[in-house]
Motif scaffolding. Structure first.
Motif, PDB file in Angstrom:
ATOM      1  N   GLY A 135       0.836  -1.190   0.000  1.00  0.00           N
ATOM      2  CA  GLY A 135       0.000   0.000   0.000  1.00  0.00           C
ATOM      3  C   GLY A 135       0.870   1.239   0.000  1.00  0.00           C
ATOM      4  N   VAL A 136       0.255   2.398  -0.242  1.00  0.00           N
ATOM      5  CA  VAL A 136       1.007   3.647  -0.302  1.00  0.00           C
ATOM      6  C   VAL A 136       0.241   4.730   0.465  1.00  0.00           C
ATOM      7  N   CYS A 137       0.988   5.599   1.144  1.00  0.00           N
ATOM      8  CA  CYS A 137       0.389   6.706   1.883  1.00  0.00           C
ATOM      9  C   CYS A 137       1.123   7.992   1.510  1.00  0.00           C
ATOM     10  N   TYR A 138       0.373   8.988   1.002  1.00  0.00           N
ATOM     11  CA  TYR A 138       0.924  10.290   0.651  1.00  0.00           C
ATOM     12  C   TYR A 138       0.486  11.310   1.703  1.00  0.00           C
ATOM     13  N   THR A 139       1.440  12.015   2.284  1.00  0.00           N
ATOM     14  CA  THR A 139       1.161  13.063   3.254  1.00  0.00           C
ATOM     15  C   THR A 139       1.688  14.373   2.690  1.00  0.00           C
ATOM     16  N   LEU A 140       0.773  15.291   2.370  1.00  0.00           N
ATOM     17  CA  LEU A 140       1.136  16.551   1.727  1.00  0.00           C
ATOM     18  C   LEU A 140       0.832  17.724   2.658  1.00  0.00           C
ATOM     19  N   LYS A 141       1.832  18.573   2.885  1.00  0.00           N
ATOM     20  CA  LYS A 141       1.642  19.819   3.617  1.00  0.00           C
ATOM     21  C   LYS A 141       1.279  20.906   2.596  1.00  0.00           C
ATOM     22  N   VAL A 142       0.012  21.310   2.588  1.00  0.00           N
ATOM     23  CA  VAL A 142      -0.457  22.321   1.647  1.00  0.00           C
ATOM     24  C   VAL A 142      -0.153  23.689   2.242  1.00  0.00           C
ATOM     25  N   LYS A 143       0.791  24.413   1.604  1.00  0.00           N
ATOM     26  CA  LYS A 143       1.257  25.688   2.149  1.00  0.00           C
ATOM     27  C   LYS A 143       0.868  26.894   1.310  1.00  0.00           C
ATOM     28  N   SER A 144       0.497  26.686   0.049  1.00  0.00           N
ATOM     29  CA  SER A 144       0.156  27.800  -0.832  1.00  0.00           C
ATOM     30  C   SER A 144      -0.900  27.356  -1.832  1.00  0.00           C
ATOM     31  N   LYS A 145      -1.487  28.338  -2.537  1.00  0.00           N
ATOM     32  CA  LYS A 145      -2.502  28.018  -3.542  1.00  0.00           C
ATOM     33  C   LYS A 145      -1.911  27.202  -4.687  1.00  0.00           C
ATOM     34  N   GLN A 146      -0.603  27.349  -4.895  1.00  0.00           N
ATOM     35  CA  GLN A 146       0.038  26.586  -5.966  1.00  0.00           C
ATOM     36  C   GLN A 146      -0.042  25.086  -5.683  1.00  0.00           C
ATOM     37  N   ASP A 147      -0.026  24.717  -4.405  1.00  0.00           N
ATOM     38  CA  ASP A 147      -0.143  23.297  -4.050  1.00  0.00           C
ATOM     39  C   ASP A 147      -1.502  22.730  -4.446  1.00  0.00           C
ATOM     40  N   LEU A 148      -2.528  23.591  -4.517  1.00  0.00           N
ATOM     41  CA  LEU A 148      -3.864  23.118  -4.896  1.00  0.00           C
ATOM     42  C   LEU A 148      -3.914  22.656  -6.346  1.00  0.00           C
ATOM     43  N   ASN A 149      -2.914  23.034  -7.160  1.00  0.00           N
ATOM     44  CA  ASN A 149      -2.880  22.641  -8.573  1.00  0.00           C
ATOM     45  C   ASN A 149      -2.186  21.305  -8.786  1.00  0.00           C
ATOM     46  N   ARG A 150      -1.674  20.705  -7.731  1.00  0.00           N
ATOM     47  CA  ARG A 150      -1.025  19.397  -7.890  1.00  0.00           C
ATOM     48  C   ARG A 150      -2.046  18.378  -8.396  1.00  0.00           C
ATOM     49  N   GLU A 151      -1.667  17.642  -9.411  1.00  0.00           N
ATOM     50  CA  GLU A 151      -2.548  16.610  -9.942  1.00  0.00           C
ATOM     51  C   GLU A 151      -2.408  15.344  -9.096  1.00  0.00           C
ATOM     52  N   LEU A 152      -3.492  14.590  -9.024  1.00  0.00           N
ATOM     53  CA  LEU A 152      -3.474  13.366  -8.222  1.00  0.00           C
ATOM     54  C   LEU A 152      -4.387  12.331  -8.845  1.00  0.00           C
ATOM     55  N   VAL A 153      -4.042  11.086  -8.600  1.00  0.00           N
ATOM     56  CA  VAL A 153      -4.908   9.960  -8.941  1.00  0.00           C
ATOM     57  C   VAL A 153      -5.349   9.340  -7.628  1.00  0.00           C
ATOM     58  N   LYS A 154      -6.639   9.338  -7.374  1.00  0.00           N
ATOM     59  CA  LYS A 154      -7.185   8.774  -6.136  1.00  0.00           C
ATOM     60  C   LYS A 154      -8.013   7.553  -6.493  1.00  0.00           C
ATOM     61  N   ALA A 155      -7.527   6.382  -6.103  1.00  0.00           N
ATOM     62  CA  ALA A 155      -8.259   5.145  -6.356  1.00  0.00           C
ATOM     63  C   ALA A 155      -9.467   5.061  -5.433  1.00  0.00           C
ATOM     64  N   ASP A 156     -10.460   4.249  -5.810  1.00  0.00           N
ATOM     65  CA  ASP A 156     -11.651   4.156  -4.965  1.00  0.00           C
ATOM     66  C   ASP A 156     -11.362   3.485  -3.632  1.00  0.00           C
ATOM     67  N   SER A 157     -10.223   2.770  -3.519  1.00  0.00           N
ATOM     68  CA  SER A 157      -9.865   2.108  -2.260  1.00  0.00           C
ATOM     69  C   SER A 157      -9.095   3.026  -1.317  1.00  0.00           C
ATOM     70  N   ALA A 158      -8.866   4.277  -1.721  1.00  0.00           N
ATOM     71  CA  ALA A 158      -8.063   5.208  -0.924  1.00  0.00           C
ATOM     72  C   ALA A 158      -8.915   5.916   0.122  1.00  0.00           C
ATOM     73  N   THR A 159      -8.306   6.139   1.286  1.00  0.00           N
ATOM     74  CA  THR A 159      -8.916   6.931   2.353  1.00  0.00           C
ATOM     75  C   THR A 159      -8.272   8.313   2.361  1.00  0.00           C
ATOM     76  N   THR A 160      -9.095   9.364   2.387  1.00  0.00           N
ATOM     77  CA  THR A 160      -8.599  10.751   2.379  1.00  0.00           C
ATOM     78  C   THR A 160      -8.867  11.383   3.741  1.00  0.00           C
ATOM     79  N   ARG A 161      -7.842  12.025   4.313  1.00  0.00           N
ATOM     80  CA  ARG A 161      -8.004  12.645   5.628  1.00  0.00           C
ATOM     81  C   ARG A 161      -7.401  14.047   5.632  1.00  0.00           C
ATOM     82  N   ILE A 162      -8.045  14.942   6.386  1.00  0.00           N
ATOM     83  CA  ILE A 162      -7.513  16.277   6.691  1.00  0.00           C
ATOM     84  C   ILE A 162      -7.526  16.388   8.211  1.00  0.00           C
ATOM     85  N   PRO A 163      -6.418  16.084   8.894  1.00  0.00           N
ATOM     86  CA  PRO A 163      -6.424  16.020  10.362  1.00  0.00           C
ATOM     87  C   PRO A 163      -6.856  17.327  11.029  1.00  0.00           C
TER      88      PRO A 163
END
Length: 441
Positions: free
Chosen positions: A83-111
């Motif tokens: 399995g894989v876990c990506y932890t991203l620190k979003v610090k600017s609006k530019q980070d919101l433009n990062r492209e991502l592939v989210k599989a249906d088996s993925a769990t998304t969290r915003i602590p």
């Protein structure tokens, strides 16, 4: 009635490489029911293959009567070994433009908001960080009119929470986005590749029995651990063979596994898969021993093209650093490998340059394409012995190895440093249950 040829079934033509120049690659259109107005709409499906993500199914639905539309992406390839876990620190609006592939088996969290989207609650998607937030907001707003009429207290709380999600898009304060996918088929873009991304942490992990059952890898009622194989002497003398699927064309193939003793090092497990259908070959190495008490940092000063023929063992916990290129490859990015230095550099080039999914099509950035092309050319110069560089293997588990061609005498081009792991490194290695006394804080 049309007949599907055997080679089509095996992935030769059904999943074509994605390309803007392929005029024959057209989506399949299927008339289907709109779940919003219950009139007939149109679903378009495209079976394609994206580098690094293997085969995927892209589907898009639109209704001409009510204007409702929906898009989703599904993985059609194999489930990854980890399995894989990506932890991203979003610090600017530019980070919101990062492209991502989210599989249906993925769990998304915003602590920071105590917010979580459970696995299989949404269909897979190819989007950006901003698109992921918009999708979450739209999902929460969908039934708000009914809630305001029936349960106004709940609707008020949801309205307040939706406002918090919308404020995240302004990035007034830093927040953390975590995408954890036991199938290993999700991905978050590194916009500064091939350099290490300080804001993004990628970790690989072994699935639990419960996660295997969720992915359909074992029956739901089979939650007992399998009996371990204790006859190590038998395993040392035999090549074990088990069935799997080719990671490229998904045709059934065989994987060979054997215990091997590396001179002047330790015992390792080598697994190799060869596909007779498409010719794809892959190998993976795991340490046969326990985690060492100290981490190991091996530095090789490349001075001659003959250094490319040195054997090396890169464990799944080892990072590869080339200071002269300001490059760092995080642990588990290439998995465990038993190869040569030349083979490792070619694998790095293939991963960072050749198989980067965001360097083609409309999502590509010419500046980034040129940057990665230059990086690939520098790797070619290193392989040809035309650049004076240092190759550093940093393994906190101490299970990586680089051949000493002067053995048993010391190698003048190799420096080996032992170090005490930090508390965070122990957590990455799954040693957080051990006593932390003696480790650096």
């Amino acid at each position: 009635m049309s007949v599907i040829a055997e080679e089509n079934v095996r992935g030769e033509r059904v999943f074509k490489d994605i390309s803007a120049d392929d005029e024959d690659s057209q989506p399949t259109e299927i008339e289907s029911l709109c779940m919003n107005c219950y009139q007939n709409g149109m679903t378009r499906m495209l079976l394609t293959r994206i580098p690094f993500f293997k085969e995927i199914i892209i589907s898009s639905f639109s209704c001409t009567d009510c204007g409702w539309s929906n898009t989703e992406i599904q993985s059609a390839g194999r489930i990854q070994n980890q399995g894989v876990c990506y932890t991203l620190k979003v610090k600017s609006k530019q980070d919101l433009n990062r492209e991502l592939v989210k599989a249906d088996s993925a769990t998304t969290r915003i602590p920071e908001l105590d917010f979580e989207i459970p696995a299989f609650a949404q269909k897979g998607s190819l989007s950006t960080i901003e698109g992921l937030l918009d999708r979450a907001i739209a999902g929460l707003e969908q039934d708000q009119p009914v809630r305001r009429a029936t349960t106004p207290e709940v609707a008020k709380k949801l309205d307040d929470f939706i406002e918090k999600l919308k404020k995240l898009k302004e990035v007034e304060d830093e927040f953390t986005l975590i995408i954890e996918d036991p199938s290993g088929n999700s991905f978050v873009e590194n916009p500064v590749a091939p350099q290490a991304d300080e804001a993004l942490t990628v970790t690989r992990f072994q699935r639990t029995i419960h996660q295997d059952a969720q992915l359909g890898l074992r029956p739901d009622d089979d939650l007992e651990e399998e009996e371990p194989v204790n006859d190590l002497e038998t395993m040392r003398n035999e090549v074990l063979v088990f069935n799997t699927n080719c990671p490229e064309c998904n045709v059934p193939a065989s994987t060979n596994m054997k215990l091997v003793q590396i001179p002047h090092f330790k015992e390792v497990v080598i697994m190799a898969t060869n596909c007779d259908e498409c010719g794809h070959r892959t190998n993976e190495v795991k340490s046969g021993g326990a985690t060492e008490e100290l981490g190991t940092k091996i530095t090789l000063h490349v001075t001659d093209p003959s250094d490319m023929s040195r054997d090396l063992l890169k464990s799944e916990t080892c990072s590869v650093i080339i200071p002269e290129l300001e490059f760092e490859l995080g642990m588990a990015a290439l998995g465990g490998k038993f190869t040569t230095l030349e083979g490792l550099l070619k694998d790095i080039k293939e991963l960072i340059v050749s198989k980067n999914p965001f360097l083609c099509g409309d999502s590509s950035n010419q500046e980034q394409v040129n940057k990665l092309k230059l990086f690939g050319e520098k790797l070619d110069k290193i392989i040809a012995g035309q650049m004076d560089v240092r190759i550093i293997l940093d393994d906190p588990a101490g299970n990586s190895y680089l051949q000493n061609v002067y053995a048993p005498d010391p190698d003048p081009e190799i420096t080996t440093e032992k170090y005490t792991r930090t508390f965070e490194q122990n957590e990455d290695l799954g040693l957080n249950d051990m006593k932390t006394e003696g480790y650096q804080e």
